[in-house]
Design an enzyme around this catalytic site. Structure first.
Site, PDB file in Angstrom:
ATOM      1  CB  SER A  14      -0.856  -0.057   1.277  1.00  0.00           C
ATOM      2  OG  SER A  14      -1.484   1.169   1.547  1.00  0.00           O
ATOM      3  N   GLY A  15       0.283   2.377  -0.370  1.00  0.00           N
ATOM      4  CA  GLY A  15       0.884   3.703  -0.172  1.00  0.00           C
ATOM      5  C   GLY A  15       2.298   3.884  -0.685  1.00  0.00           C
ATOM      6  CE  LYS A  37      -3.626  -6.262   5.718  1.00  0.00           C
ATOM      7  NZ  LYS A  37      -3.575  -4.906   5.148  1.00  0.00           N
ATOM      8  CG  ASP A  59       3.961  -8.970  12.132  1.00  0.00           C
ATOM      9  OD1 ASP A  59       4.402  -7.809  12.262  1.00  0.00           O
ATOM     10  OD2 ASP A  59       3.127  -9.471  12.903  1.00  0.00           O
ATOM     11  CB  SER A 137      11.821   9.236   9.678  1.00  0.00           C
ATOM     12  OG  SER A 137      11.487   9.931  10.847  1.00  0.00           O
ATOM     13  CB  SER A 152       5.773  12.530  17.652  1.00  0.00           C
ATOM     14  OG  SER A 152       5.250  13.397  16.678  1.00  0.00           O
ATOM     15  CB  ALA A 153       7.630   9.026  21.152  1.00  0.00           C
ATOM     16  CB  SER A 154       7.489   5.344  17.220  1.00  0.00           C
ATOM     17  OG  SER A 154       6.715   5.921  16.184  1.00  0.00           O
ATOM     18  CE  LYS A 155       7.201   6.771  11.289  1.00  0.00           C
ATOM     19  NZ  LYS A 155       7.689   5.805  10.290  1.00  0.00           N
ATOM     20  CB  THR A 186      -0.743   6.338   1.977  1.00  0.00           C
ATOM     21  OG1 THR A 186      -0.769   6.619   3.383  1.00  0.00           O
ATOM     22  CG2 THR A 186       0.381   7.095   1.321  1.00  0.00           C
TER      23      THR A 186
HETATM   24  N1  LIG Z   1       0.952   8.815   4.818  1.00  0.00           N
HETATM   25  C1  LIG Z   1       1.506   9.789   5.491  1.00  0.00           C
HETATM   26  O1  LIG Z   1       0.946  10.906   5.615  1.00  0.00           O
HETATM   27  C2  LIG Z   1       2.866   9.569   6.132  1.00  0.00           C
HETATM   28  C3  LIG Z   1       3.533  10.705   6.622  1.00  0.00           C
HETATM   29  C4  LIG Z   1       4.776  10.540   7.207  1.00  0.00           C
HETATM   30  C5  LIG Z   1       5.354   9.277   7.290  1.00  0.00           C
HETATM   31  N2  LIG Z   1       4.684   8.188   6.812  1.00  0.00           N
HETATM   32  C6  LIG Z   1       5.338   6.885   6.957  1.00  0.00           C
HETATM   33  O2  LIG Z   1       5.401   6.224   5.711  1.00  0.00           O
HETATM   34  C7  LIG Z   1       5.459   4.814   5.912  1.00  0.00           C
HETATM   35  C8  LIG Z   1       4.489   4.133   4.971  1.00  0.00           C
HETATM   36  O3  LIG Z   1       3.179   4.517   5.295  1.00  0.00           O
HETATM   37  P1  LIG Z   1       2.025   4.761   4.211  1.00  0.00           P
HETATM   38  O4  LIG Z   1       1.594   6.158   4.369  1.00  0.00           O
HETATM   39  O5  LIG Z   1       2.415   4.270   2.884  1.00  0.00           O
HETATM   40  O6  LIG Z   1       0.883   3.861   4.885  1.00  0.00           O
HETATM   41  P2  LIG Z   1       0.003   2.626   4.351  1.00  0.00           P
HETATM   42  O7  LIG Z   1      -0.557   2.941   3.021  1.00  0.00           O
HETATM   43  O8  LIG Z   1      -0.924   2.308   5.472  1.00  0.00           O
HETATM   44  O9  LIG Z   1       1.082   1.459   4.198  1.00  0.00           O
HETATM   45  C9  LIG Z   1       1.699   0.890   5.329  1.00  0.00           C
HETATM   46  C10 LIG Z   1       2.419  -0.379   4.920  1.00  0.00           C
HETATM   47  O10 LIG Z   1       3.058  -0.898   6.092  1.00  0.00           O
HETATM   48  C11 LIG Z   1       2.729  -2.267   6.217  1.00  0.00           C
HETATM   49  N3  LIG Z   1       2.710  -2.661   7.630  1.00  0.00           N
HETATM   50  C12 LIG Z   1       2.035  -2.091   8.657  1.00  0.00           C
HETATM   51  N4  LIG Z   1       2.310  -2.735   9.806  1.00  0.00           N
HETATM   52  C13 LIG Z   1       3.176  -3.739   9.490  1.00  0.00           C
HETATM   53  C14 LIG Z   1       3.833  -4.766  10.231  1.00  0.00           C
HETATM   54  N5  LIG Z   1       3.654  -4.919  11.543  1.00  0.00           N
HETATM   55  N6  LIG Z   1       4.679  -5.622   9.581  1.00  0.00           N
HETATM   56  C15 LIG Z   1       4.869  -5.496   8.262  1.00  0.00           C
HETATM   57  N7  LIG Z   1       4.264  -4.553   7.488  1.00  0.00           N
HETATM   58  C16 LIG Z   1       3.427  -3.695   8.113  1.00  0.00           C
HETATM   59  C17 LIG Z   1       1.385  -2.458   5.535  1.00  0.00           C
HETATM   60  O11 LIG Z   1       1.343  -3.779   5.012  1.00  0.00           O
HETATM   61  P3  LIG Z   1       0.264  -4.918   5.405  1.00  0.00           P
HETATM   62  O12 LIG Z   1      -0.858  -4.241   6.149  1.00  0.00           O
HETATM   63  O13 LIG Z   1      -0.131  -5.467   4.076  1.00  0.00           O
HETATM   64  O14 LIG Z   1       1.049  -5.872   6.228  1.00  0.00           O
HETATM   65  C18 LIG Z   1       1.476  -1.447   4.394  1.00  0.00           C
HETATM   66  O15 LIG Z   1       2.052  -2.029   3.242  1.00  0.00           O
HETATM   67  C19 LIG Z   1       5.166   4.577   7.402  1.00  0.00           C
HETATM   68  O16 LIG Z   1       6.377   4.294   8.070  1.00  0.00           O
HETATM   69  C20 LIG Z   1       4.599   5.917   7.861  1.00  0.00           C
HETATM   70  O17 LIG Z   1       4.861   6.163   9.228  1.00  0.00           O
HETATM   71  C21 LIG Z   1       3.448   8.310   6.230  1.00  0.00           C
END
Ligand SMILES: NC(=O)c1ccc[n+]([C@@H]2O[C@H](COP(=O)([O-])OP(=O)(O)OC[C@H]3O[C@@H](n4cnc5c(N)ncnc54)[C@H](OP(=O)(O)O)[C@@H]3O)[C@@H](O)[C@H]2O)c1
Length: 274
Positions: A14-15, A37, A59, A137, A152-155, A186
């Site tokens: 995703s995303g 999944k 995972d 991050s 925020s803390a985790s990042k 996303t």
């Molecule tokens: N979107 C934003 O606004 C934003 C902003 C700043 C930073 N980010 C960062 O960008 C990164 C990607 O996020 P995204 O926005 O693309 O979100 P997303 O569309 O929800 O995608 C998240 C991805 O992480 C996977 N995932 C979640 N938990 C997992 C786990 N325990 N083990 C393995 N895979 C896991 C999901 O895969 P499955 O569910 O298929 O396992 C999915 O492919 C994240 O680190 C997020 O913190 C996002």
């Protein structure tokens, strides 16, 4: 045998992860993307050239799952050239409403998951005497956002670990960088969890107002292209920077945070989110 580079990217269903995997495949990389999944070997998506995406089960919260995924890639490939730690999620709630268990749930994928992946891949990268690790991050890892304290803390913790790792592995020929995305459209918004106490909380009204603003900003945000471009810039760089903040307005915001008094920054963030 092709000498296309091998990329392992977590959270490619995703995303940002999915968009990055697609771009890398189109550019001829051998991409191993992960999701909790899929069944390993379920899908293989290939372009007309040498690039492909193979989805594998992972995972990042499970040591065993991490080991299996990395072993699988190394059974099929001679190296892992690039690791992109992208998998992550968000848990929202006030500090007071967040239990230590919920805090740990947030740190699991966003921090410990990255630690697990790095520990699993680094021995091979050291043996290869080369490698690149890119950690995804967030701007929230540089500026704290209300009701997102544990996110925020985790990042912030990820930022600290990444800066350190970069210094520690440099002499083994391994490069480490990170990307800080801002609001991006996303699946992240839909996957966000609220802490249990949030529905019956003295913070309920401001929490909901803040969350609504955040969700609107994310869903009105740009697609992952900006973040993918930052990742590609790092991959194509001989000497990658410590970090790339994705998007001019976020770069400006982080710059202002560095030069303005903390009290003023808090005032502005508070005005937006509380
Ligand atoms: N979107 C934003 O606004 C934003 C902003 C700043 C930073 N980010 C960062 O960008 C990164 C990607 O996020 P995204 O926005 O693309 O979100 P997303 O569309 O929800 O995608 C998240 C991805 O992480 C996977 N995932 C979640 N938990 C997992 C786990 N325990 N083990 C393995 N895979 C896991 C999901 O895969 P499955 O569910 O298929 O396992 C999915 O492919 C994240 O680190 C997020 O913190 C996002």
């Amino acid at each position: 045998m092709s000498n296309a580079k091998v990329v392992l990217i977590t959270g490619a269903s995703s995303g940002i992860g999915q968009a990055t995997a697609q771009t890398l495949m189109e550019k001829g990389y051998k991409v191993y993307g992960t999701s909790r999944k899929v069944k390993t070997e379920d899908t293989i998506k290939a372009n007309s050239g040498i690039g492909f995406i193979k989805m594998i089960q992972l995972d990042v919260c499970s040591e065993e799952s991490v080991k299996n995924a990395v072993d699988y890639v190394l059974k099929n490939e001679p190296s892992i050239d690039i690791l992109i730690n992208n998998a992550g999620n968000g848990i929202a709630g006030s500090v007071e409403d967040t239990s230590p268990e919920e805090a740990l749930m947030q740190f699991e994928p966003n921090f410990f998951g990255v630690l697990r992946m790095c520990r699993a891949v680094l021995p091979k990268m050291r043996e290869q005497k080369q490698g690149l690790i890119i950690n995804i991050s967030s701007v929230a890892g540089l500026i704290s956002v209300p009701y997102q304290s544990m996110y925020s803390a985790s990042k912030y913790a990820l930022e600290a670990m990444t800066e350190t790792l970069r210094l520690e592995v440099k002499n083994f020929g391994i490069k480490v960088s990170m990307v800080e995305p801002g609001d991006t459209k996303t699946g992240f918004t839909g996957q966000r969890q609220y802490v249990k106490q949030a529905s019956d909380s003295v913070y309920h009204d401001t929490f909901m107002k803040s969350i609504k603003t955040m969700e609107k900003d994310e869903q009105n945000g740009p697609p992952p292209t900006l973040v993918v471009n930052a990742i590609m810039k790092i991959i194509n760089s001989k000497n990658p920077p410590v970090r790339i903040i994705a998007g001019f307005s976020y770069k400006a915001l982080v710059f202002l945070k560095r030069i303005l008094p903390a009290r003023f920054v808090q005032f502005v963030v508070g005005k937006i989110y509380t």
